[in-house]
Design a protein around this motif. Structure first.
Motif, short mmCIF file in Angstrom:
data_model
loop_
_atom_site.label_atom_id
_atom_site.label_comp_id
_atom_site.label_asym_id
_atom_site.label_seq_id
_atom_site.Cartn_x
_atom_site.Cartn_y
_atom_site.Cartn_z
N GLU A 125 0.79 -1.52 0.10
CA GLU A 125 0.30 0.48 -0.08
C GLU A 125 0.84 1.49 0.01
N ILE A 126 0.11 2.42 -0.30
CA ILE A 126 0.97 3.71 -0.17
C ILE A 126 0.43 4.18 1.34
N ILE A 127 1.47 5.12 2.03
CA ILE A 127 1.37 5.67 3.01
C ILE A 127 1.15 6.33 2.90
N VAL A 128 -0.06 7.24 3.71
CA VAL A 128 -0.04 9.19 3.56
C VAL A 128 0.25 9.14 4.96
N VAL A 129 1.89 9.77 4.80
CA VAL A 129 1.99 10.41 6.28
C VAL A 129 2.68 12.14 5.87
N GLU A 130 2.74 12.89 6.54
CA GLU A 130 2.30 14.37 7.00
C GLU A 130 3.08 15.09 6.22
N GLY A 131 4.41 14.54 6.70
CA GLY A 131 5.28 15.51 5.80
C GLY A 131 6.97 15.42 5.37
N ASP B 270 6.17 3.27 -0.60
CA ASP B 270 5.75 4.74 -1.14
C ASP B 270 5.47 6.15 -0.30
N THR B 271 5.35 6.73 -0.50
CA THR B 271 3.89 8.08 0.57
C THR B 271 3.80 8.85 -0.54
N ILE B 272 2.47 9.50 0.38
CA ILE B 272 2.62 10.73 -0.31
C ILE B 272 2.15 11.66 1.20
N GLU B 273 2.29 12.39 0.75
CA GLU B 273 2.89 13.78 1.99
C GLU B 273 1.61 14.50 1.65
N THR B 274 1.19 14.58 3.24
CA THR B 274 -0.42 16.40 3.35
C THR B 274 0.09 17.64 3.06
N ILE C 296 -4.81 10.71 -2.97
CA ILE C 296 -4.53 9.71 -2.50
C ILE C 296 -5.98 8.58 -3.28
N LYS C 297 -7.04 8.84 -3.36
CA LYS C 297 -8.41 8.50 -4.32
C LYS C 297 -7.76 7.37 -4.65
N LEU C 298 -7.16 8.33 -6.14
CA LEU C 298 -6.17 7.12 -7.23
C LEU C 298 -4.85 6.12 -6.09
N ALA C 299 -4.28 6.87 -5.42
CA ALA C 299 -3.10 5.58 -5.28
C ALA C 299 -4.32 4.05 -4.01
N GLN C 300 -5.69 4.65 -3.35
CA GLN C 300 -7.04 3.72 -3.19
C GLN C 300 -6.82 2.98 -3.97
N LYS C 301 -7.48 3.12 -5.07
CA LYS C 301 -8.07 2.44 -5.98
C LYS C 301 -6.87 1.32 -6.56
N ALA C 302 -5.75 1.89 -6.82
CA ALA C 302 -4.34 1.07 -7.30
C ALA C 302 -3.65 -0.09 -5.89
N ARG C 303 -3.62 0.25 -5.54
CA ARG C 303 -2.68 -0.25 -4.50
C ARG C 303 -3.21 -0.53 -2.70
N GLY C 304 -4.43 0.43 -2.20
CA GLY C 304 -4.61 0.47 -0.96
C GLY C 304 -4.02 2.10 -0.79
N VAL C 305 -4.23 2.03 0.29
CA VAL C 305 -3.49 3.59 1.43
C VAL C 305 -3.44 2.75 2.51
N VAL D 120 -12.32 8.82 1.43
CA VAL D 120 -11.99 8.29 0.71
C VAL D 120 -11.54 6.85 1.44
N ALA D 121 -12.77 6.15 0.75
CA ALA D 121 -13.49 4.92 1.31
C ALA D 121 -12.39 4.13 1.10
N GLY D 122 -12.18 2.90 2.66
CA GLY D 122 -11.45 1.78 3.38
C GLY D 122 -10.11 2.18 2.77
N CYS D 123 -9.70 2.80 3.85
CA CYS D 123 -8.01 3.33 3.90
C CYS D 123 -7.90 2.29 5.18
N LYS D 124 -6.72 1.84 4.86
CA LYS D 124 -6.20 1.23 6.82
C LYS D 124 -5.54 2.07 7.30
N HIS D 125 -5.38 2.32 8.12
CA HIS D 125 -4.67 2.98 9.85
C HIS D 125 -3.60 2.18 10.04
N ALA D 126 -2.91 2.78 10.11
CA ALA D 126 -1.17 2.63 11.62
C ALA D 126 -1.57 3.37 12.43
N PHE D 127 -1.07 2.82 14.10
CA PHE D 127 -1.06 3.83 14.53
C PHE D 127 0.33 4.25 15.15
#
Length: 185
Positions: free
Chosen positions: A5-11, A25-29, A42-51, A72-79
């Motif tokens: 999956e592509i990981i969404v991070v802050e920076g 791989d990451t996407i920075e907000t 993020i929507k494209l990433a979710q469709k392609a590989r998951g987020v 964005v529906a169906g995201c996964k979460h790490a804490f």
């Protein structure tokens, strides 16, 4: 460890910490006011590989998580816990301060959103366990979030998050009993 999956991070510093810990791989907000272009990415990433949303365990991080989850529906979460996200020296809190081991463990414990799940855990269960309205409520919610690896929530959001991540009554009861037992010792 390679993450599909592509990981969404802050920076950028979060990206550096993630890449030090795992192959991903990451996407920075770039902050909590997420623009439409980033949401579309993020929507494209979710469709392609998951987020996997992996934000800081603080108010702005939770705001980002909530914004993405709503759009964005169906995201996964790490804490991470706040302790795991604190620097060894200095101030601040964030993914960029976490050890590679803590990041890997968080990514191994990813939780997946499920919209339609209805838990056996009732609001009354939360009140009875002292998670809402008691003098120990905040501390207990923090311990529960760590135990179940769902992050810290306020009382209002706890029931929603338990449902969203399909936490069973059995998992919940085991975690609450451990917390109460630790408090007695």
């Amino acid at each position: 460890m390679k993450i599909k999956e592509i990981i969404v991070v802050e920076g950028k510093d979060d990206t550096t910490a993630i890449k030090r810990a795992v192959e991903a791989d990451t996407i920075e907000t770039n902050g909590s006011s997420i623009g439409d272009a980033v949401i579309e990415q993020i929507k494209l990433a979710q469709k392609a590989r998951g987020v996997i949303i992996f934000t800081d365990p603080d108010f702005p991080g939770e705001k980002i998580r909530k914004t993405i989850t709503e759009k964005v529906a169906g995201c996964k979460h790490a804490f991470l816990t706040k302790d795991e996200a604190r620097p060894k020296r200095g101030k601040g809190i964030g993914v960029e301060h976490a050890s590679s081991e803590a990041i890997r463990l968080a990514l191994q414990s990813v939780k997946e959103e499920m919209e339609e799940y209805i838990s056996d855990i009732t609001f009354d269960d939360l009140v009875d366990a002292g998670l809402i309205g008691g003098s120990q409520a905040k501390a207990r919610r923090e311990k529960l979030g760590i135990s179940l690896k769902i992050g810290y929530t306020n009382g209002k959001q706890l029931h929603k998050r338990l449902n969203m991540f399909q936490i069973t009554k059995e998992e919940y009861d085991e975690a609450i009993n451990r917390i109460i037992q630790e408090e007695k010792n």
